[in-house]
Write a protein that holds these residues in place. Sequence first.
Motif, PDB file in Angstrom:
ATOM      1  N   ARG A  56       1.138  -0.820  -0.297  1.00  0.00           N
ATOM      2  CA  ARG A  56       0.117  -0.038   0.057  1.00  0.00           C
ATOM      3  C   ARG A  56       0.818   1.550   0.095  1.00  0.00           C
ATOM      4  O   ARG A  56       1.945   1.572   0.456  1.00  0.00           O
ATOM      5  CB  ARG A  56      -0.955   0.324   1.140  1.00  0.00           C
ATOM      6  N   LEU A  57       0.112   2.568  -0.515  1.00  0.00           N
ATOM      7  CA  LEU A  57       0.602   3.559  -0.392  1.00  0.00           C
ATOM      8  C   LEU A  57      -0.425   4.725   0.541  1.00  0.00           C
ATOM      9  O   LEU A  57      -1.242   4.541   0.493  1.00  0.00           O
ATOM     10  CB  LEU A  57       0.639   4.391  -1.774  1.00  0.00           C
ATOM     11  N   ARG A  58       1.264   5.599   0.984  1.00  0.00           N
ATOM     12  CA  ARG A  58       0.771   6.132   2.330  1.00  0.00           C
ATOM     13  C   ARG A  58       1.066   7.852   1.769  1.00  0.00           C
ATOM     14  O   ARG A  58       2.569   7.928   1.335  1.00  0.00           O
ATOM     15  CB  ARG A  58       0.948   6.620   3.506  1.00  0.00           C
ATOM     16  N   SER A  59       1.370   8.923   1.982  1.00  0.00           N
ATOM     17  CA  SER A  59       1.137  10.623   1.725  1.00  0.00           C
ATOM     18  C   SER A  59       0.507  11.111   2.789  1.00  0.00           C
ATOM     19  O   SER A  59      -0.696  11.246   2.875  1.00  0.00           O
ATOM     20  CB  SER A  59       0.888  10.541   0.537  1.00  0.00           C
ATOM     21  N   ARG A  66      -6.097   1.994  -3.109  1.00  0.00           N
ATOM     22  CA  ARG A  66      -6.024  -0.055  -2.794  1.00  0.00           C
ATOM     23  C   ARG A  66      -5.001  -0.359  -1.997  1.00  0.00           C
ATOM     24  O   ARG A  66      -3.874   0.357  -2.144  1.00  0.00           O
ATOM     25  CB  ARG A  66      -6.864  -0.840  -4.251  1.00  0.00           C
ATOM     26  N   VAL A  67      -5.006  -0.884  -1.321  1.00  0.00           N
ATOM     27  CA  VAL A  67      -4.150  -2.128  -0.807  1.00  0.00           C
ATOM     28  C   VAL A  67      -4.046  -3.482  -1.811  1.00  0.00           C
ATOM     29  O   VAL A  67      -5.287  -4.131  -2.433  1.00  0.00           O
ATOM     30  CB  VAL A  67      -4.438  -2.719   0.307  1.00  0.00           C
ATOM     31  N   ASP A  96       5.497   6.775   1.012  1.00  0.00           N
ATOM     32  CA  ASP A  96       5.887   5.830   1.528  1.00  0.00           C
ATOM     33  C   ASP A  96       5.506   4.857   1.236  1.00  0.00           C
ATOM     34  O   ASP A  96       3.868   4.496   0.771  1.00  0.00           O
ATOM     35  CB  ASP A  96       5.081   6.229   2.775  1.00  0.00           C
ATOM     36  N   VAL A  97       5.875   3.597   1.398  1.00  0.00           N
ATOM     37  CA  VAL A  97       5.304   2.801   1.210  1.00  0.00           C
ATOM     38  C   VAL A  97       5.331   1.331   2.075  1.00  0.00           C
ATOM     39  O   VAL A  97       6.819   1.548   2.536  1.00  0.00           O
ATOM     40  CB  VAL A  97       6.382   1.770  -0.865  1.00  0.00           C
ATOM     41  N   PHE A  98       5.030   0.911   1.901  1.00  0.00           N
ATOM     42  CA  PHE A  98       4.315  -0.297   3.447  1.00  0.00           C
ATOM     43  C   PHE A  98       4.003  -1.137   3.281  1.00  0.00           C
ATOM     44  O   PHE A  98       2.985  -1.875   1.662  1.00  0.00           O
ATOM     45  CB  PHE A  98       3.050   0.907   3.974  1.00  0.00           C
ATOM     46  N   ALA A  99       4.103  -2.563   3.494  1.00  0.00           N
ATOM     47  CA  ALA A  99       4.067  -4.092   2.936  1.00  0.00           C
ATOM     48  C   ALA A  99       3.997  -4.555   4.240  1.00  0.00           C
ATOM     49  O   ALA A  99       4.540  -3.987   5.570  1.00  0.00           O
ATOM     50  CB  ALA A  99       4.657  -5.267   2.100  1.00  0.00           C
TER      51      ALA A  99
END
Length: 220
Positions: A56-59, A66-67, A96-99
């Motif tokens: 997923r992406l966040r700012s 989407r996830v 930011d990239v999360f997983a």
Amino acid sequence: FAAPIIMAGAADQQIASFVIQTAEADAFSINGIRVGLSADDRFDNDDQINGITNLRLRSRAQQLGRVLAAPSGAHDGNSFNGLGFVVNQNSSTIIDVFADVAGNAAQNVRVYIPAFGVQGVGVNTAVAISGPNDVLPLQNIRVAQSGELIVGYSPVQAGGILHAGETGTEVLAFNLSAVNESVNVTEIVIGGQNTASNFANLKLTDVTGQRVYRAGVSFV
């Protein structure tokens, strides 16, 4: 940026960050981002990326799009479409990239943006634009299976000569350090020759003098 080492079995881990920047001419509405995952630096190959889920992406802590429950190592990346967020002219935005990282995750994961993996359109000009012009390597993440506790010599050692009848005397100094993750220390065993007959009222303190153990300690 993300930490270079993340723990296997941990959820919602930041694995990369990158910046989208605009010039003075126009603001841009970003409608698509592709994020690539690779087990090595050959970004043009399809890799089997084990154990990385829920990409997923966040700012600014807000989720974008989407996830992706089961991201792949496809060379053209994992697509996040229909985003529609605006980067103002002459400005920048950190993405930011999360997983989630499963216990069977690959030991190394390279995160990258494929060529032309960011697509947008000018807010005023309506001109479509995309970038980067080539693969943009981001973080190279090492997945650790466990933390590590290291016990070593303290840079400040206790005095080597003791006098009979002394109280409150420091007899030992050592250093604890944690690698990969924080470690909850549940037990410290201190041995020594003739300690039970010569020492009493043992206390363990940290560098601030704060007592760090429960009552009831005994010599072994």
